[in-house]
Design a protein around this motif. Structure first.
Motif, PDB file in Angstrom:
ATOM      1  N   ARG A 190       0.833  -1.235   0.051  1.00 29.19           N
ATOM      2  CA  ARG A 190       0.015  -0.158  -0.097  1.00 29.19           C
ATOM      3  C   ARG A 190       0.681   1.259   0.171  1.00 29.19           C
ATOM      4  NH1 ARG A 190      -2.115   3.777   3.221  1.00 29.19           N
ATOM      5  NH2 ARG A 190      -0.828   3.029   5.012  1.00 29.19           N
ATOM      6  N   THR A 193       2.378   1.618  -3.208  1.00 23.59           N
ATOM      7  CA  THR A 193       1.579   2.049  -4.507  1.00 23.59           C
ATOM      8  C   THR A 193       0.953   3.374  -4.291  1.00 23.59           C
ATOM      9  OG1 THR A 193       0.448  -0.312  -4.665  1.00 23.59           O
ATOM     10  CG2 THR A 193      -0.976   1.650  -5.136  1.00 23.59           C
ATOM     11  N   GLU A 194       0.940   3.937  -3.000  1.00 25.15           N
ATOM     12  CA  GLU A 194       0.799   5.301  -2.897  1.00 25.15           C
ATOM     13  C   GLU A 194       1.720   6.235  -3.161  1.00 25.15           C
ATOM     14  OE1 GLU A 194      -1.071   6.498   0.811  1.00 25.15           O
ATOM     15  OE2 GLU A 194      -2.705   5.080   0.773  1.00 25.15           O
ATOM     16  N   GLN A 197       1.876   6.479  -6.968  1.00 20.90           N
ATOM     17  CA  GLN A 197       0.744   7.231  -7.315  1.00 20.90           C
ATOM     18  C   GLN A 197       1.352   8.716  -7.372  1.00 20.90           C
ATOM     19  OE1 GLN A 197      -2.550   6.038  -5.143  1.00 20.90           O
ATOM     20  NE2 GLN A 197      -3.211   4.585  -6.455  1.00 20.90           N
ATOM     21  N   ARG A 299      -4.780  12.720  -0.608  1.00 23.97           N
ATOM     22  CA  ARG A 299      -5.527  11.945   0.427  1.00 23.97           C
ATOM     23  C   ARG A 299      -6.946  12.005   0.515  1.00 23.97           C
ATOM     24  NH1 ARG A 299      -3.815   7.878   2.966  1.00 23.97           N
ATOM     25  NH2 ARG A 299      -1.687   8.753   2.988  1.00 23.97           N
ATOM     26  N   THR A 302      -7.957   9.535  -1.885  1.00 25.91           N
ATOM     27  CA  THR A 302      -8.038   8.296  -1.552  1.00 25.91           C
ATOM     28  C   THR A 302      -9.021   7.793  -0.541  1.00 25.91           C
ATOM     29  OG1 THR A 302      -5.461   8.411  -2.055  1.00 25.91           O
ATOM     30  CG2 THR A 302      -6.380   6.703  -0.654  1.00 25.91           C
TER      31      THR A 302
END
Length: 496
Positions: A190, A193-194, A197, A299, A302
């Protein structure tokens, strides 16, 4: 003990106080010896500290005759009562004494040492008769074996239970270890991934800025090159004119007067055309993006994407002007285009609703509107459905009221290929500013909060518009309108 008895024993176990001593003997029966006489019991009591109830350690005696362990009776022990002028009282008989009068009792210390030496020692049958062990009582091993067998069995049972508990605890800890490791990998992915991104966001911003700079560079160079080419042309013409005049001045009269009017006009009216304003400074200098704001926006996107629902289209609500894909995720306009300037009334028969109905909770979905020149999307009251007719529009003063919240619609849209609007309870609708045209739009409904928010996913999730503080009287469902643009609208799968 008789000599016959000694010869009949293989070993003996002697005990000083409560501790056994094992004695090996030549042959015969096995015996256990123990110091259990009343005299020895009395001696043990005499050398036991009245405070800690253990054998005396470094015994000290006071004037009354009672003895205590040094650690138990020294002034910082706190066991004796402090009287006047620093006097203390004996913990046993309460007799007063001065702490300075405490004296070591070597006699008791020697007795304790002897008792400790005799406890638990293994001796041979010859040692039984030695002066050191004289007075010890002996017993047959068989007489005490059963007692210790039972004690050891009980201890063994307890220890095995402890072993089982240790095994269970070991399995529990290993399971926790595995569970802990299993939690790490998804969290690691995670995080990666973030950050990927975020890196992609920065990369796209960088490429966009570089592209803008490249376009500005090309435009400026084109202007400069055009001015340069024009100046080259003027210079060439000027030199040709100068050469002609010089030739005429140096030649014959006939050559001087040949086409004199044309040459005169060209000479008198020739003027150097200076280039128009040349680009000397960038129209807009690059400024690094606001990373804090980008992170905050990212954020927020997300967070709302955690409520992503798999929205599909309801074919029973689609007009004949529309065609739905088999997976019910795509809709496109196939009817004849209406002539004349586009108007909202002409888009009415292009609507289709989502299959899902929402009456509580938070819900998010995304719609791909890339390359479309017109579209409308959001949510509408399910009680309205598609029951509106053109007569309803005729009753309104303007077409925008058709899509206003007071009519049960919370939607935004694109018209004329570049006008983005929010259809609020106002006339005309609100014109929205878009720095980056959205190719993908996120819709977030918070039913209890009374909000419908739209996000420009193409621009890293920057907010487009929010309808806020509304009371939704009925169930809501997603609303889609591809308008009369043949490019389809596509519902994205969760996290696609």
């Amino acid at each position: 003990m008789s000599s016959a008895l000694i010869q009949a024993t293989d070993s003996r176990i002697l005990q000083a106080g409560n501790i056994l001593e094992i004695r090996a003997e030549p042959a015969g029966a096995r015996r256990v010896a123990t110091m259990t006489s009343p005299v020895l019991v009395d001696i043990r009591e005499e050398v036991t500290c009245p405070i800690c109830l253990e054998l005396l350690i470094e015994p000290l005696s006071i004037d009354c005759g009672h003895s205590f362990c040094q650690a138990c009776i020294t002034p910082n022990s706190g066991e004796s009562v402090i009287g006047q002028e620093g006097e203390r009282s004996c913990p046993v008989c309460q007799t007063s004494y001065q702490p300075g009068n405490l004296r070591p009792n070597r006699h008791l210390a020697n007795i304790v040492r002897r008792l400790r030496e005799e406890d638990g020692k293994v001796i041979c049958w010859l040692c039984e008769r030695s002066q050191e062990h004289r007075g010890h009582h002996t017993f047959l091993v068989e007489e005490v074996a059963q007692e210790y067998q039972e004690k050891f069995q009980e201890s063994l049972k307890k220890l095995k239970n402890e072993e089982q508990e240790a095994e269970k605890l070991t399995a529990f800890i290993r399971e926790k270890k595995t569970s802990w490791k299993n939690q790490m990998e998804p969290e690691r992915r995670r995080i990666q991934t973030e950050f990927n991104q975020l890196r992609n966001i920065l990369h796209r911003v960088e490429q966009r800025e570089l592209k803008k700079l490249e376009q500005e560079e090309k435009k400026g160079l084109r202007i400069i090159e055009e001015a340069e080419n024009d100046l080259v042309y003027q210079t060439q013409s000027l030199r040709e004119l100068i050469s002609d005049l010089e030739h005429r001045c140096q030649g014959s009269t006939m050559e001087l007067l040949q086409d004199v009017s044309d040459v005169t006009e060209r000479s008198e009216f020739w003027t150097l055309r200076k280039p128009e304003a040349l680009p000397t400074k960038l129209r807009s200098m690059f400024r690094a993006p606001d990373l804090k704001r980008m992170l905050r926006v990212f954020r927020e996107l997300t967070d709302v994407q955690s409520y992503w629902v798999d929205v599909t289209l309801n074919p029973h609500t689609a007009n004949l002007n529309l065609v739905l894909a088999k997976n019910r995720r795509q809709v496109r306009f196939v009817g004849a285009k209406v002539s004349g300037p586009p108007r909202l009334e002409k888009h009415y028969d292009c609507s289709v609703l989502g299959s899902q109905h929402f009456s509580s909770g938070k819900h998010y979905w995304e719609v791909d509107v890339a390359k479309k020149t017109a579209w409308i999307l959001g949510v509408c009251s399910n009680s309205l459905g598609l029951t509106f007719s053109f007569n309803h529009h005729a009753q309104n003063h303007n077409a925008y009221s058709r899509y206003q919240p007071q009519s049960g619609y919370w939607v935004i849209g694109l018209q004329h290929n570049h006008e983005y609007r929010a259809y609020e309870d106002s006339s005309p609708s609100l014109l929205l500013s878009m720095t980056v045209p959205p190719r993908r739009v996120g819709v977030f409904l918070d039913y209890e909060a009374g909000t419908v928010s739209f996000y420009n996913v193409t621009n890293h999730g920057f907010p487009i518009y929010t309808f806020s503080k509304y009371y939704f009287p009925t169930t809501l469902c997603p609303y889609f309108n591809p308008c009369n643009c043949v490019i389809p609208m596509t519902l994205r799968r969760p996290s696609s």
